[in-house]
Design an enzyme around this catalytic site. Structure first.
Site, PDB file in Angstrom:
ATOM      1  N   CYS A   1     -74.933  36.808 -39.471  1.00 13.22           N
ATOM      2  CA  CYS A   1     -75.593  38.110 -39.569  1.00 13.22           C
ATOM      3  C   CYS A   1     -76.626  38.101 -40.695  1.00 13.22           C
ATOM      4  O   CYS A   1     -76.573  37.275 -41.590  1.00 13.22           O
ATOM      5  CB  CYS A   1     -74.564  39.191 -39.852  1.00 13.22           C
ATOM      6  SG  CYS A   1     -73.192  39.156 -38.700  1.00 13.22           S
TER       7      CYS A   1
ATOM      8  N   ARG B   1     -80.895  35.344 -37.363  1.00  8.80           N
ATOM      9  CA  ARG B   1     -79.510  35.139 -37.778  1.00  8.80           C
ATOM     10  C   ARG B   1     -78.513  35.803 -36.835  1.00  8.80           C
ATOM     11  O   ARG B   1     -77.297  35.592 -36.953  1.00  8.80           O
ATOM     12  CB  ARG B   1     -79.292  35.697 -39.189  1.00  8.80           C
ATOM     13  CG  ARG B   1     -80.134  35.036 -40.234  1.00  8.80           C
ATOM     14  CD  ARG B   1     -79.871  35.620 -41.598  1.00  8.80           C
ATOM     15  NE  ARG B   1     -78.581  35.202 -42.129  1.00  8.80           N
ATOM     16  CZ  ARG B   1     -78.377  34.099 -42.817  1.00  8.80           C
ATOM     17  NH1 ARG B   1     -79.382  33.299 -43.074  1.00  8.80           N
ATOM     18  NH2 ARG B   1     -77.184  33.791 -43.264  1.00  8.80           N
TER      19      ARG B   1
ATOM     20  N   TRP C   1     -74.439  39.236 -35.461  1.00 14.98           N
ATOM     21  CA  TRP C   1     -73.974  38.247 -34.480  1.00 14.98           C
ATOM     22  C   TRP C   1     -72.463  38.428 -34.463  1.00 14.98           C
ATOM     23  O   TRP C   1     -71.779  38.106 -35.432  1.00 14.98           O
ATOM     24  CB  TRP C   1     -74.363  36.831 -34.921  1.00 14.98           C
ATOM     25  CG  TRP C   1     -74.090  35.781 -33.895  1.00 14.98           C
ATOM     26  CD1 TRP C   1     -74.935  35.351 -32.917  1.00 14.98           C
ATOM     27  CD2 TRP C   1     -72.888  34.998 -33.756  1.00 14.98           C
ATOM     28  NE1 TRP C   1     -74.336  34.371 -32.174  1.00 14.98           N
ATOM     29  CE2 TRP C   1     -73.079  34.130 -32.657  1.00 14.98           C
ATOM     30  CE3 TRP C   1     -71.673  34.942 -34.432  1.00 14.98           C
ATOM     31  CZ2 TRP C   1     -72.123  33.218 -32.234  1.00 14.98           C
ATOM     32  CZ3 TRP C   1     -70.709  34.036 -34.005  1.00 14.98           C
ATOM     33  CH2 TRP C   1     -70.943  33.190 -32.926  1.00 14.98           C
TER      34      TRP C   1
ATOM     35  N   ASN D   1     -71.923  40.120 -44.220  1.00 13.54           N
ATOM     36  CA  ASN D   1     -72.061  38.876 -43.474  1.00 13.54           C
ATOM     37  C   ASN D   1     -70.890  37.995 -43.882  1.00 13.54           C
ATOM     38  O   ASN D   1     -70.646  37.805 -45.073  1.00 13.54           O
ATOM     39  CB  ASN D   1     -73.399  38.198 -43.851  1.00 13.54           C
ATOM     40  CG  ASN D   1     -73.540  36.840 -43.204  1.00 13.54           C
ATOM     41  OD1 ASN D   1     -72.992  36.588 -42.139  1.00 13.54           O
ATOM     42  ND2 ASN D   1     -74.294  35.958 -43.850  1.00 13.54           N
ATOM     43  N   GLY D   2     -70.155  37.453 -42.901  1.00 10.42           N
ATOM     44  CA  GLY D   2     -68.998  36.618 -43.216  1.00 10.42           C
ATOM     45  C   GLY D   2     -67.794  37.079 -42.418  1.00 10.42           C
ATOM     46  O   GLY D   2     -67.935  37.862 -41.470  1.00 10.42           O
TER      47      GLY D   2
ATOM     48  N   GLU E   1     -80.771  15.209 -27.970  1.00 11.69           N
ATOM     49  CA  GLU E   1     -81.536  16.339 -28.488  1.00 11.69           C
ATOM     50  C   GLU E   1     -82.346  16.993 -27.365  1.00 11.69           C
ATOM     51  O   GLU E   1     -82.435  18.219 -27.280  1.00 11.69           O
ATOM     52  CB  GLU E   1     -82.446  15.860 -29.642  1.00 11.69           C
ATOM     53  CG  GLU E   1     -83.334  16.908 -30.258  1.00 11.69           C
ATOM     54  CD  GLU E   1     -82.603  18.156 -30.764  1.00 11.69           C
ATOM     55  OE1 GLU E   1     -81.369  18.154 -30.853  1.00 11.69           O
ATOM     56  OE2 GLU E   1     -83.305  19.144 -31.033  1.00 11.69           O
TER      57      GLU E   1
ATOM     58  N   LYS F   1     -81.925  20.888 -26.296  1.00 11.95           N
ATOM     59  CA  LYS F   1     -83.051  21.825 -26.318  1.00 11.95           C
ATOM     60  C   LYS F   1     -83.156  22.537 -24.973  1.00 11.95           C
ATOM     61  O   LYS F   1     -83.315  23.743 -24.908  1.00 11.95           O
ATOM     62  CB  LYS F   1     -84.326  21.038 -26.575  1.00 11.95           C
ATOM     63  CG  LYS F   1     -85.297  21.306 -27.620  1.00 11.95           C
ATOM     64  CD  LYS F   1     -85.004  21.783 -28.977  1.00 11.95           C
ATOM     65  CE  LYS F   1     -83.647  22.083 -29.439  1.00 11.95           C
ATOM     66  NZ  LYS F   1     -83.308  21.929 -30.783  1.00 11.95           N
TER      67      LYS F   1
ATOM     68  N   GLU G   1     -80.143  25.018 -24.384  1.00 13.22           N
ATOM     69  CA  GLU G   1     -80.035  26.200 -25.256  1.00 13.22           C
ATOM     70  C   GLU G   1     -81.130  27.227 -25.004  1.00 13.22           C
ATOM     71  O   GLU G   1     -80.901  28.414 -25.159  1.00 13.22           O
ATOM     72  CB  GLU G   1     -79.894  25.840 -26.739  1.00 13.22           C
ATOM     73  CG  GLU G   1     -81.040  25.158 -27.399  1.00 13.22           C
ATOM     74  CD  GLU G   1     -80.750  24.752 -28.851  1.00 13.22           C
ATOM     75  OE1 GLU G   1     -79.826  25.288 -29.479  1.00 13.22           O
ATOM     76  OE2 GLU G   1     -81.474  23.882 -29.364  1.00 13.22           O
TER      77      GLU G   1
ATOM     78  N   HIS H   1     -71.020   4.671 -14.711  1.00 12.27           N
ATOM     79  CA  HIS H   1     -69.601   4.968 -14.942  1.00 12.27           C
ATOM     80  C   HIS H   1     -69.283   6.440 -14.731  1.00 12.27           C
ATOM     81  O   HIS H   1     -68.333   6.958 -15.304  1.00 12.27           O
ATOM     82  CB  HIS H   1     -69.211   4.510 -16.355  1.00 12.27           C
ATOM     83  CG  HIS H   1     -69.426   3.045 -16.564  1.00 12.27           C
ATOM     84  ND1 HIS H   1     -68.657   2.079 -15.969  1.00 12.27           N
ATOM     85  CD2 HIS H   1     -70.389   2.389 -17.257  1.00 12.27           C
ATOM     86  CE1 HIS H   1     -69.108   0.892 -16.313  1.00 12.27           C
ATOM     87  NE2 HIS H   1     -70.168   1.055 -17.096  1.00 12.27           N
TER      88      HIS H   1
ATOM     89  N   LYS I   1     -79.051  31.164 -35.638  1.00 11.40           N
ATOM     90  CA  LYS I   1     -79.641  29.998 -36.296  1.00 11.40           C
ATOM     91  C   LYS I   1     -78.741  29.396 -37.356  1.00 11.40           C
ATOM     92  O   LYS I   1     -78.670  28.187 -37.501  1.00 11.40           O
ATOM     93  CB  LYS I   1     -80.989  30.373 -36.908  1.00 11.40           C
ATOM     94  CG  LYS I   1     -81.727  29.160 -37.403  1.00 11.40           C
ATOM     95  CD  LYS I   1     -83.191  29.240 -37.177  1.00 11.40           C
ATOM     96  CE  LYS I   1     -83.864  27.927 -37.451  1.00 11.40           C
ATOM     97  NZ  LYS I   1     -83.716  27.000 -36.321  1.00 11.40           N
TER      98      LYS I   1
HETATM   99  C1  G6P Z   1     -76.881  26.351 -34.912  1.00 12.21           C
HETATM  100  C2  G6P Z   1     -78.356  26.353 -34.571  1.00 12.21           C
HETATM  101  C3  G6P Z   1     -78.834  24.930 -34.304  1.00 12.21           C
HETATM  102  C4  G6P Z   1     -78.500  24.028 -35.489  1.00 12.21           C
HETATM  103  C5  G6P Z   1     -77.008  24.093 -35.839  1.00 12.21           C
HETATM  104  C6  G6P Z   1     -76.711  23.397 -37.155  1.00 12.21           C
HETATM  105  O1  G6P Z   1     -76.139  25.993 -33.808  1.00 12.21           O
HETATM  106  O2  G6P Z   1     -78.596  27.168 -33.442  1.00 12.21           O
HETATM  107  O3  G6P Z   1     -80.232  24.921 -34.089  1.00 12.21           O
HETATM  108  O4  G6P Z   1     -78.836  22.719 -35.173  1.00 12.21           O
HETATM  109  O5  G6P Z   1     -76.612  25.457 -36.000  1.00 12.21           O
HETATM  110  O6  G6P Z   1     -77.361  24.097 -38.176  1.00 12.21           O
HETATM  111  P1  G6P Z   1     -77.798  23.488 -39.546  1.00 12.21           P
HETATM  112  O7  G6P Z   1     -78.471  24.619 -40.255  1.00 12.21           O
HETATM  113  O8  G6P Z   1     -76.541  23.059 -40.242  1.00 12.21           O
HETATM  114  O9  G6P Z   1     -78.699  22.344 -39.301  1.00 12.21           O
END
Ligand code: G6P
Length: 607
Positions: free
Chosen positions: A2, A27, A74, A100-101, A480, A484, A487, A503, A602
């Site tokens: 949050c 956030r 969130w 937040n937390g 990756e 991408k 998500e 396999h 994020k």
């Molecule tokens: C969340 C974000 C990702 C990120 C991951 C790890 O899932 O949506 O984009 O890679 O956290 O975050 P960090 O800040 O530790 O790289």
């Protein structure tokens, strides 16, 4: 997760809070709210959905207040709803707070408070704090917040206002980020620098269990016992326009285009006459030489950067390297000795699992090195040394430029380890460094013309599933690329080392099934071509990422996206870019919000 904001000063608090929330929306964005303090009363407005909805709701609010707090959520405890949105208030409506937390002992506190007659209006863990502050309030908000916090188990970043204390906001934190700044227009608080940066470049980084009392005139800080302290001040040199799209349709595209600059900034000043130098890596040569095992720990995209690092550290420095998701690492018993180097990679520097893994590794005696994008973040503060990725603030939830910054930083780290172990000479490193720096220009070339990427994306936009295959560093990039895609476009995607296709995953293939193959020039190029052939034979639609000049592949693949020739070890830096654009193009075609994908946030500050 949050986002928290607060303001007290001479301007309209409503407008400043909404702008702050807009900046923090990455956030969390399932609901938002503000509480304004004016003439001995609090006005609270909350809405489900994005900050834009809240902004509309308060547009004509007749409240000239100059003090207030805000929150973008969130959800963890309690579904996203107006009732569960912050701010949460005490029974008498005189205390309002944003949090937040996670409060882990909220259930027992709630029962206890209900027993004493408190009436709860939400299902959140947060609401207990409002009632605890209400009970403790005897005319001193700071004292009441301190008393309430003494009862809390868990993590919190808190901003609290009280109807009886005009212009005052009390702030505190435990394992959750809080920064404050004072400028000409008053005092600001937020969970991220980006929402206070316009007030001042010198921000207060509140320490764990410290308190701040904000007034329009200034900010006073206190330790856990309530004694005044001089807070830690950090100077921030981010661009102020980081929170603007700068003419791009979305932040993701803007940030993809910033990648050449990230490469240049991350490398700036690293190569000296005596070789590669990383000031922040404050281990002596002797200590460096002792390292006999490396763990890279991270989550999400950062974990994928770690997969690339493994290949480079083992390839160049010949040190056994394991890469592990932090949420697994922290709950097993990894083999750690004083000669183990733990490299924690985290864009935000506040991911709960990564932080917990760092703490665990330090207790076990490891040296911990952080790679993060956020100056002064918990990962930076709790590591023995840190490389900043110089990506500037990343707003789009799906990481792009931060990932590239991480890969470049990890590449530097691998070179440094190889240099100190005598596995690469300064001359060899100089050549590698030059080629690494050249990738900035190569990315610029990729970004100049994205026609082939968009065409391939259009061919895949209606698929329900896709497979990414590659070998060596190519397979790491595939993880990756698949992340991408899933998500931001909600198209199911998986990545496999190409040799593993036979396999299992090959059973998925049928006419038109998209297979995205990273087939750049490398020692395993021919093997990848064989795997592409096997996919074609089963009807798959193959999209190949290939090296310029490779004409052979155009006869096999349905779509080819050419990228400039680079040394294999640097191909993760260039080959990632078309995969980011490919995912974005599909997501846009499917009508998705590429900056704020559903259910994601994020920074993940909860387990
Ligand atoms: C969340 C974000 C990702 C990120 C991951 C790890 O899932 O949506 O984009 O890679 O956290 O975050 P960090 O800040 O530790 O790289």
């Amino acid at each position: 997760m949050c986002g928290i904001v607060g303001y007290t000063g001479c301007k309209s608090a409503k407008d400043i809070l909404i702008e702050g929330l807009r900046r923090l929306e990455y956030r969390g964005y399932d609901s938002a709210g503000i509480a304004l303090q004016n003439e001995g009363a609090l006005t609270c407005v909350r809405r489900v959905g994005k900050v834009a909805g809240l902004a509309q709701a308060v547009e004509h609010l007749d409240n000239p207040g100059t003090c207030g707090i805000g929150h973008t959520r969130w959800a963890t405890h309690g579904v996203p709803s107006e009732r569960n949105a912050h701010p949460h208030c005490s029974c008498d409506g005189n205390i309002a707070l944003v949090h937040n937390g996670i409060i882990e002992n909220y259930a027992e506190l709630r029962e206890e408070l209900i027993g004493r007659g408190h009436v709860f209006k939400s299902e959140t863990d947060t609401e207990v704090i409002a009632h605890l502050v209400e009970e403790a309030y005897k005319g001193d908000l700071l004292a009441a917040v301190r008393t309430a916090c003494a009862r809390l188990v868990g993590t919190y970043g808190l901003a609290v206002v009280c109807a009886q204390e005009p212009g005052h906001i009390v702030v505190t934190r435990r394992d959750s980020p809080i920064v404050l700044a004072h400028g000409d227009e008053g005092s600001f608080v937020a969970s991220d620098i980006i929402a206070v940066i316009e007030a001042s470049r010198d921000v207060i980084v509140l320490g764990d269990e410290q308190y701040a009392v904000m007034t329009p005139e200034g900010i006073d800080c206190f330790d856990a016992e309530g004694a005044p302290i001089d807070p830690e001040i950090m100077h921030v040199d981010w661009d102020v326009d980081v929170a603007e799209k700068g003419g791009y349709p979305d932040f993701m595209l803007k940030e993809i285009h910033e990648q050449p600059r990230v490469v240049r900034n991350t490398l700036a000043g690293r190569m000296t006459d005596k070789g590669l130098h990383i000031d922040e890596f404050n281990l002596s040569l002797e200590e460096l030489n002792l390292i006999d095992r490396v763990y890279v720990i991270a989550c999400g995209t950062s974990y994928h950067a770690g997969l690339i690092a493994k290949q480079l550290i083992e390839g160049w420095a010949r040190i056994p390297t394991e890469v592990e998701v932090a949420s697994e690492f922290r709950y097993r018993n990894p083999i750690i000795t004083p000669s183990t180097l733990v490299v924690a990679v985290s864009q935000s520097g506040e991911t709960a699992d990564t932080l917990a893994a760092i703490r665990d590794a330090r207790i076990k005696g490891a040296r911990v090195f952080g790679i993060t994008n956020v100056v002064g973040s918990p990962v930076a503060r709790e590591s023995d040394g840190v490389i900043y990725t110089k990506a500037n603030k990343e707003i789009a939830v799906a990481s792009t430029k931060s990932f590239l910054g991480q890969v470049v930083s990890l590449t530097l780290l691998a070179m440094l380890l190889a240099q100190s172990k005598g596995k690469l000479t300064v001359g060899q490193i100089r050549i590698l460094f030059r080629e690494l720096a050249d990738t900035a220009e190569q990315i610029e070339r990729i970004l100049q013309d994205t026609t082939s990427i968009d065409q391939a994306a259009m061919a895949c936009k209606d698929a329900t599933s896709a497979l990414f295959i590659g070998r060596g560093v190519g397979s790491a990039i595939c993880y990756e690329g698949a992340l991408k895609l899933k998500e931001i476009s909600y198209l199911h995607a998986e990545a496999y080392p190409a040799g593993e296709m036979k396999h299992g995953p090959i059973a998925l293939l049928q006419k038109g099934f998209p297979v995205i193959a990273v087939a750049t020039q490398s020692p395993v190029y021919d093997k990848v071509i064989s795997n592409i052939q096997e996919s074609k034979t089963r009807g798959a639609m193959v999209i190949a990422i290939a090296t310029e000049g490779d004409e052979e592949i155009a006869h096999i693949a349905d779509y080819v996206i050419y990228i400039p020739k680079v040394r294999d070890c640097f191909s993760p830096i260039t080959a990632t870019v078309p995969l980011q654009l490919f995912a974005r193009s599909i997501a846009i075609a499917r009508g998705c919000n590429v900056d704020q994908p559903r259910n994601l946030a994020k920074s993940v500050t909860v387990e």
